[in-house]
Design a protein around this motif. Sequence first.
Motif, PDB file in Angstrom:
ATOM      1  N   SER A 117      -6.900  14.464   4.568  1.00 35.84           N
ATOM      2  CA  SER A 117      -6.800  15.912   4.451  1.00 35.84           C
ATOM      3  C   SER A 117      -7.427  16.451   3.179  1.00 35.84           C
ATOM      4  CB  SER A 117      -5.321  16.322   4.465  1.00 35.84           C
ATOM      5  OG  SER A 117      -4.638  15.710   3.371  1.00 35.84           O
ATOM      6  N   GLY A 118      -7.590  15.607   2.167  1.00 36.57           N
ATOM      7  CA  GLY A 118      -7.980  16.084   0.857  1.00 36.57           C
ATOM      8  C   GLY A 118      -6.807  16.660   0.080  1.00 36.57           C
ATOM      9  N   ARG A 119      -5.622  16.648   0.692  1.00 37.97           N
ATOM     10  CA  ARG A 119      -4.401  17.137   0.048  1.00 37.97           C
ATOM     11  C   ARG A 119      -3.411  15.974  -0.015  1.00 37.97           C
ATOM     12  NH1 ARG A 119      -5.565  20.510   4.012  1.00 37.97           N
ATOM     13  NH2 ARG A 119      -3.738  19.887   5.209  1.00 37.97           N
ATOM     14  N   PRO A 120      -3.409  15.224  -1.095  1.00 35.21           N
ATOM     15  CA  PRO A 120      -2.559  14.031  -1.150  1.00 35.21           C
ATOM     16  C   PRO A 120      -1.079  14.360  -1.072  1.00 35.21           C
ATOM     17  CG  PRO A 120      -3.539  14.499  -3.299  1.00 35.21           C
ATOM     18  CD  PRO A 120      -4.193  15.415  -2.327  1.00 35.21           C
ATOM     19  N   PHE A 121      -0.411  13.651  -0.189  1.00 34.38           N
ATOM     20  CA  PHE A 121       1.041  13.751  -0.046  1.00 34.38           C
ATOM     21  C   PHE A 121       1.513  12.409   0.486  1.00 34.38           C
ATOM     22  CE2 PHE A 121       5.187  15.102   1.345  1.00 34.38           C
ATOM     23  CZ  PHE A 121       5.510  16.133   0.469  1.00 34.38           C
ATOM     24  N   PHE A 122       2.632  11.931  -0.027  1.00 33.57           N
ATOM     25  CA  PHE A 122       3.046  10.564   0.275  1.00 33.57           C
ATOM     26  C   PHE A 122       4.529  10.523   0.624  1.00 33.57           C
ATOM     27  CE2 PHE A 122       4.482   6.309  -1.410  1.00 33.57           C
ATOM     28  CZ  PHE A 122       3.894   5.550  -0.404  1.00 33.57           C
ATOM     29  N   ILE A 123       4.835   9.898   1.754  1.00 36.52           N
ATOM     30  CA  ILE A 123       6.214   9.648   2.175  1.00 36.52           C
ATOM     31  C   ILE A 123       6.379   8.144   2.382  1.00 36.52           C
ATOM     32  CG2 ILE A 123       7.932   9.963   3.985  1.00 36.52           C
ATOM     33  CD1 ILE A 123       7.514  12.477   2.369  1.00 36.52           C
ATOM     34  N   TRP A 124       7.418   7.576   1.799  1.00 42.15           N
ATOM     35  CA  TRP A 124       7.688   6.142   1.890  1.00 42.15           C
ATOM     36  C   TRP A 124       9.127   5.930   2.329  1.00 42.15           C
ATOM     37  CZ3 TRP A 124       5.031   1.614   1.481  1.00 42.15           C
ATOM     38  CH2 TRP A 124       5.748   0.444   1.202  1.00 42.15           C
ATOM     39  N   LYS A 125       9.301   5.228   3.430  1.00 46.44           N
ATOM     40  CA  LYS A 125      10.638   4.888   3.911  1.00 46.44           C
ATOM     41  C   LYS A 125      10.664   3.400   4.237  1.00 46.44           C
ATOM     42  CE  LYS A 125      11.785   9.463   5.718  1.00 46.44           C
ATOM     43  NZ  LYS A 125      12.276  10.231   6.886  1.00 46.44           N
ATOM     44  N   ALA A 126      10.757   2.599   3.199  1.00 40.66           N
ATOM     45  CA  ALA A 126      10.815   1.144   3.359  1.00 40.66           C
ATOM     46  C   ALA A 126      11.508   0.558   2.132  1.00 40.66           C
ATOM     47  CB  ALA A 126       9.423   0.550   3.516  1.00 40.66           C
ATOM     48  N   LYS A 127      12.184  -0.561   2.337  1.00 43.81           N
ATOM     49  CA  LYS A 127      12.864  -1.238   1.235  1.00 43.81           C
ATOM     50  C   LYS A 127      12.650  -2.742   1.344  1.00 43.81           C
ATOM     51  CE  LYS A 127      16.567   2.167   0.546  1.00 43.81           C
ATOM     52  NZ  LYS A 127      18.030   2.395   0.542  1.00 43.81           N
ATOM     53  N   PHE A 128      12.707  -3.383   0.186  1.00 48.28           N
ATOM     54  CA  PHE A 128      12.610  -4.839   0.120  1.00 48.28           C
ATOM     55  C   PHE A 128      13.898  -5.390  -0.485  1.00 48.28           C
ATOM     56  CE2 PHE A 128       8.287  -3.247   0.078  1.00 48.28           C
ATOM     57  CZ  PHE A 128       7.658  -4.060   1.016  1.00 48.28           C
ATOM     58  N   THR A 129      14.270  -6.578  -0.046  1.00 50.04           N
ATOM     59  CA  THR A 129      15.489  -7.219  -0.553  1.00 50.04           C
ATOM     60  C   THR A 129      15.176  -8.352  -1.524  1.00 50.04           C
ATOM     61  OG1 THR A 129      15.561  -8.678   1.383  1.00 50.04           O
ATOM     62  CG2 THR A 129      16.802  -6.600   1.504  1.00 50.04           C
ATOM     63  N   GLN A 130      13.887  -8.622  -1.744  1.00 46.79           N
ATOM     64  CA  GLN A 130      13.460  -9.597  -2.743  1.00 46.79           C
ATOM     65  C   GLN A 130      12.778  -8.877  -3.893  1.00 46.79           C
ATOM     66  OE1 GLN A 130      12.105 -12.926   0.578  1.00 46.79           O
ATOM     67  NE2 GLN A 130      10.878 -12.687  -1.258  1.00 46.79           N
ATOM     68  N   GLU A 131      12.900  -9.438  -5.096  1.00 45.82           N
ATOM     69  CA  GLU A 131      12.229  -8.847  -6.248  1.00 45.82           C
ATOM     70  C   GLU A 131      10.740  -9.155  -6.257  1.00 45.82           C
ATOM     71  OE1 GLU A 131      14.056  -9.957  -9.893  1.00 45.82           O
ATOM     72  OE2 GLU A 131      15.920  -8.887  -9.475  1.00 45.82           O
ATOM     73  N   ARG A 132      10.343 -10.271  -5.636  1.00 49.00           N
ATOM     74  CA  ARG A 132       8.943 -10.675  -5.658  1.00 49.00           C
ATOM     75  C   ARG A 132       8.520 -11.263  -4.316  1.00 49.00           C
ATOM     76  NH1 ARG A 132      10.888 -11.914 -10.639  1.00 49.00           N
ATOM     77  NH2 ARG A 132       9.746 -11.048 -12.422  1.00 49.00           N
ATOM     78  N   LEU A 133       7.247 -11.083  -4.013  1.00 52.61           N
ATOM     79  CA  LEU A 133       6.578 -11.813  -2.941  1.00 52.61           C
ATOM     80  C   LEU A 133       5.474 -12.612  -3.614  1.00 52.61           C
ATOM     81  CD1 LEU A 133       6.438  -9.055  -0.195  1.00 52.61           C
ATOM     82  CD2 LEU A 133       7.618 -11.250  -0.020  1.00 52.61           C
ATOM     83  N   GLY A 134       5.583 -13.942  -3.549  1.00 56.90           N
ATOM     84  CA  GLY A 134       4.746 -14.744  -4.428  1.00 56.90           C
ATOM     85  C   GLY A 134       5.122 -14.385  -5.853  1.00 56.90           C
ATOM     86  N   GLU A 135       4.119 -13.996  -6.655  1.00 57.74           N
ATOM     87  CA  GLU A 135       4.399 -13.553  -8.025  1.00 57.74           C
ATOM     88  C   GLU A 135       4.344 -12.035  -8.155  1.00 57.74           C
ATOM     89  OE1 GLU A 135      -0.132 -14.142  -8.052  1.00 57.74           O
ATOM     90  OE2 GLU A 135       1.613 -14.668  -6.839  1.00 57.74           O
ATOM     91  N   TRP A 136       4.177 -11.313  -7.023  1.00 56.64           N
ATOM     92  CA  TRP A 136       3.997  -9.864  -7.064  1.00 56.64           C
ATOM     93  C   TRP A 136       5.336  -9.153  -6.998  1.00 56.64           C
ATOM     94  CZ3 TRP A 136       1.606  -6.341  -2.776  1.00 56.64           C
ATOM     95  CH2 TRP A 136       1.091  -5.182  -3.361  1.00 56.64           C
ATOM     96  N   ASP A 137       5.571  -8.230  -7.913  1.00 57.26           N
ATOM     97  CA  ASP A 137       6.805  -7.451  -7.928  1.00 57.26           C
ATOM     98  C   ASP A 137       6.828  -6.507  -6.730  1.00 57.26           C
ATOM     99  OD1 ASP A 137       7.468  -8.636 -10.353  1.00 57.26           O
ATOM    100  OD2 ASP A 137       6.546  -7.033 -11.530  1.00 57.26           O
ATOM    101  N   THR A 138       7.864  -6.590  -5.908  1.00 56.87           N
ATOM    102  CA  THR A 138       7.891  -5.782  -4.682  1.00 56.87           C
ATOM    103  C   THR A 138       8.032  -4.285  -4.977  1.00 56.87           C
ATOM    104  OG1 THR A 138      10.250  -6.297  -4.473  1.00 56.87           O
ATOM    105  CG2 THR A 138       8.722  -7.590  -3.140  1.00 56.87           C
ATOM    106  N   GLU A 139       8.559  -3.917  -6.146  1.00 60.44           N
ATOM    107  CA  GLU A 139       8.644  -2.491  -6.455  1.00 60.44           C
ATOM    108  C   GLU A 139       7.256  -1.855  -6.603  1.00 60.44           C
ATOM    109  OE1 GLU A 139      10.632  -1.701 -10.091  1.00 60.44           O
ATOM    110  OE2 GLU A 139       8.959  -2.361 -11.360  1.00 60.44           O
ATOM    111  N   LEU A 140       6.225  -2.682  -6.797  1.00 59.58           N
ATOM    112  CA  LEU A 140       4.876  -2.165  -6.965  1.00 59.58           C
ATOM    113  C   LEU A 140       4.180  -1.880  -5.632  1.00 59.58           C
ATOM    114  CD1 LEU A 140       3.650  -4.448  -9.885  1.00 59.58           C
ATOM    115  CD2 LEU A 140       4.327  -2.036 -10.013  1.00 59.58           C
ATOM    116  N   ILE A 141       4.745  -2.327  -4.529  1.00 59.74           N
ATOM    117  CA  ILE A 141       4.111  -2.128  -3.225  1.00 59.74           C
ATOM    118  C   ILE A 141       4.081  -0.642  -2.882  1.00 59.74           C
ATOM    119  CG2 ILE A 141       4.274  -2.607  -0.752  1.00 59.74           C
ATOM    120  CD1 ILE A 141       5.567  -5.339  -1.621  1.00 59.74           C
ATOM    121  N   GLU A 142       5.213   0.032  -3.014  1.00 60.44           N
ATOM    122  CA  GLU A 142       5.244   1.477  -2.792  1.00 60.44           C
ATOM    123  C   GLU A 142       4.262   2.186  -3.721  1.00 60.44           C
ATOM    124  OE1 GLU A 142       8.323   5.298  -3.216  1.00 60.44           O
ATOM    125  OE2 GLU A 142       9.086   3.245  -3.399  1.00 60.44           O
TER     126      GLU A 142
END
Length: 204
Positions: A117-142
């Motif tokens: 759209s050229g008009r950035p807007f973001f909705i996120w409805k997901a959660k993780f129950t682990q702090e990491r996947l591999g060495e990647w922090d799951t809070e950074l996925i969102e």
Amino acid sequence: MSDTPLLPRKGSVERKTAETSIAIHVNLDGSGTYDVSTGIGFLDHMVEQFSKHSLIDVTMKVEGDLHVDQHHTTEDSAIALGQAILDALGDKAGIGRYGNAYSPMDETLSRVALDISGRPFFIWKAKFTQERLGEWDTELIEHWFHSVSQSAGLTLHCELLYGTNNHHICESLYKGFARAMRTAVERDPRKGGAIPSTKGQLGG
């Protein structure tokens, strides 16, 4: 309509700060080939999934301050990827503009819908129950998805409908995003090169 072959839509970004050094090249009319190195293995895997399932060729080379943490590398690479996609889109003439996908992976099902759209807007409805996947922090996925949305000018909705395996949840969201992007960036021959908006432009 002209019989002249349409040129591939390509975009490149080089971004250097005190925290990261990034070079990214994309081809929206590719075949899903990739060469990705961010220094974060699981992030590499997800960007590769994005390339493979969107059919957008992606070359991404990132050197970041991983001795601090993974935040800058994740955020800056997502910003640069979004900028490269935006560069490749040009004036967005003839694109599908909208895309959506349901993405099942074993017990997991996610839904991604987007509008270039050229008009950035973001909705996120997901959660993780682990702090990491591999060495990647799951809070950074969102944060990765939010950063791409902002820099590429996407209205982006990502939703986990159900699922328990954290790896499956993450991969399902990335594959759904890829499939939605594939539909949205593809040229629609019926549009005849018109910008898909009654305003005559996207954004602003």
